[in-house]
Design an enzyme around this catalytic site. Structure first.
Site, PDB file in Angstrom:
ATOM      1  N   TRP A  26       0.836  -1.203   0.000  1.00  0.00           N
ATOM      2  CA  TRP A  26       0.000   0.000   0.000  1.00  0.00           C
ATOM      3  C   TRP A  26       0.869   1.250   0.000  1.00  0.00           C
ATOM      4  O   TRP A  26       1.951   1.246   0.563  1.00  0.00           O
ATOM      5  CB  TRP A  26      -0.901   0.023   1.229  1.00  0.00           C
ATOM      6  CG  TRP A  26      -2.157  -0.771   1.046  1.00  0.00           C
ATOM      7  CD1 TRP A  26      -2.309  -2.119   1.239  1.00  0.00           C
ATOM      8  CD2 TRP A  26      -3.430  -0.274   0.625  1.00  0.00           C
ATOM      9  NE1 TRP A  26      -3.587  -2.486   0.972  1.00  0.00           N
ATOM     10  CE2 TRP A  26      -4.308  -1.364   0.590  1.00  0.00           C
ATOM     11  CE3 TRP A  26      -3.898   0.992   0.287  1.00  0.00           C
ATOM     12  CZ2 TRP A  26      -5.640  -1.225   0.231  1.00  0.00           C
ATOM     13  CZ3 TRP A  26      -5.221   1.124  -0.064  1.00  0.00           C
ATOM     14  CH2 TRP A  26      -6.081   0.022  -0.097  1.00  0.00           C
ATOM     15  N   GLU A  60      -0.194  -7.468   7.439  1.00  0.00           N
ATOM     16  CA  GLU A  60       0.399  -8.774   7.123  1.00  0.00           C
ATOM     17  C   GLU A  60       1.878  -8.879   7.471  1.00  0.00           C
ATOM     18  O   GLU A  60       2.476  -9.956   7.372  1.00  0.00           O
ATOM     19  CB  GLU A  60       0.196  -9.082   5.636  1.00  0.00           C
ATOM     20  CG  GLU A  60      -1.242  -9.360   5.249  1.00  0.00           C
ATOM     21  CD  GLU A  60      -2.121  -8.110   5.143  1.00  0.00           C
ATOM     22  OE1 GLU A  60      -3.344  -8.239   5.336  1.00  0.00           O
ATOM     23  OE2 GLU A  60      -1.583  -7.016   4.874  1.00  0.00           O
ATOM     24  N   VAL A  80       3.346   1.411   5.939  1.00  0.00           N
ATOM     25  CA  VAL A  80       2.833   2.757   6.204  1.00  0.00           C
ATOM     26  C   VAL A  80       1.325   2.662   6.407  1.00  0.00           C
ATOM     27  O   VAL A  80       0.634   1.945   5.687  1.00  0.00           O
ATOM     28  CB  VAL A  80       3.197   3.751   5.083  1.00  0.00           C
ATOM     29  CG1 VAL A  80       2.623   3.351   3.751  1.00  0.00           C
ATOM     30  CG2 VAL A  80       2.755   5.157   5.443  1.00  0.00           C
ATOM     31  N   HIS A  88      -9.811   2.155  11.730  1.00  0.00           N
ATOM     32  CA  HIS A  88      -8.908   1.241  11.020  1.00  0.00           C
ATOM     33  C   HIS A  88      -7.452   1.550  11.326  1.00  0.00           C
ATOM     34  O   HIS A  88      -6.640   0.648  11.558  1.00  0.00           O
ATOM     35  CB  HIS A  88      -9.180   1.347   9.516  1.00  0.00           C
ATOM     36  CG  HIS A  88      -8.257   0.540   8.665  1.00  0.00           C
ATOM     37  ND1 HIS A  88      -7.142   1.077   8.059  1.00  0.00           N
ATOM     38  CD2 HIS A  88      -8.287  -0.767   8.330  1.00  0.00           C
ATOM     39  CE1 HIS A  88      -6.516   0.130   7.377  1.00  0.00           C
ATOM     40  NE2 HIS A  88      -7.192  -0.997   7.520  1.00  0.00           N
TER      41      HIS A  88
END
Length: 158
Positions: A26, A60, A80, A88
């Site tokens: 991401w 993960e 990040v 979240h």
């Protein structure tokens, strides 16, 4: 400024260490900067053949870091998380921090913590080690893992 007070450490030879870098996907631009910083640190510390593994996101990182800790002297975790309008951010930051700490303590293998937890994209870019960034957290996390692995090797040789 979060980099204020950082130690000025000269690289040492870590060519004998097996090192792995696990990096989230991401926030592509930030992550590429962090991985590039990690590669610069590996080169500065004479590590020529590090394992680099990409995972979907920061959440993960701990499970893959745990697997890599079975076969490596040091693991560097790069990710990040940018604050949004939902909880979240808090859940992912807490899970990654707690999980990576657990990996290090349970395995006895140092885990370089290169997870940026930022309020906005500008803060992440400023810490990513990109041209114009004020900090290089990929380099710093990698150097910390390598120096800790070197220290542990010295302590365990006694």
């Amino acid at each position: 400024m979060s980099g204020h007070g950082a130690p000025d450490v000269e690289p040492v030879d870590c060519s004998d260490l097996r090192v792995a870098v696990v990096a989230a996907q991401w926030h592509t631009e930030v992550m590429e900067g962090l991985v590039a910083g990690a590669r610069r640190a590996l080169a500065a510390y004479s590590v020529v053949d590090a394992t680099v593994v990409r995972v979907p996101g920061t959440f993960e990182l701990p499970i893959v870091a745990a697997e890599l800790a079975l076969t490596h002297h040091a693991v560097v975790a790069l990710g990040v998380v940018v604050r949004g309008g939902t909880p979240h951010f808090d859940y992912v930051c807490s899970a990654a921090t707690d999980g990576l700490t657990r990996v290090a303590l349970d395995s006895g293998v140092p885990v370089g913590f290169g997870v940026l937890t930022c309020d906005d994209d500008a803060q992440a870019l400023d810490r990513a080690g990109l041209e114009g960034s004020s900090e290089d957290k990929g380099y710093e996390a990698t150097a910390a893992a390598l120096l800790t692995a070197r220290t542990l090797a010295t302590l365990r040789d006694d």
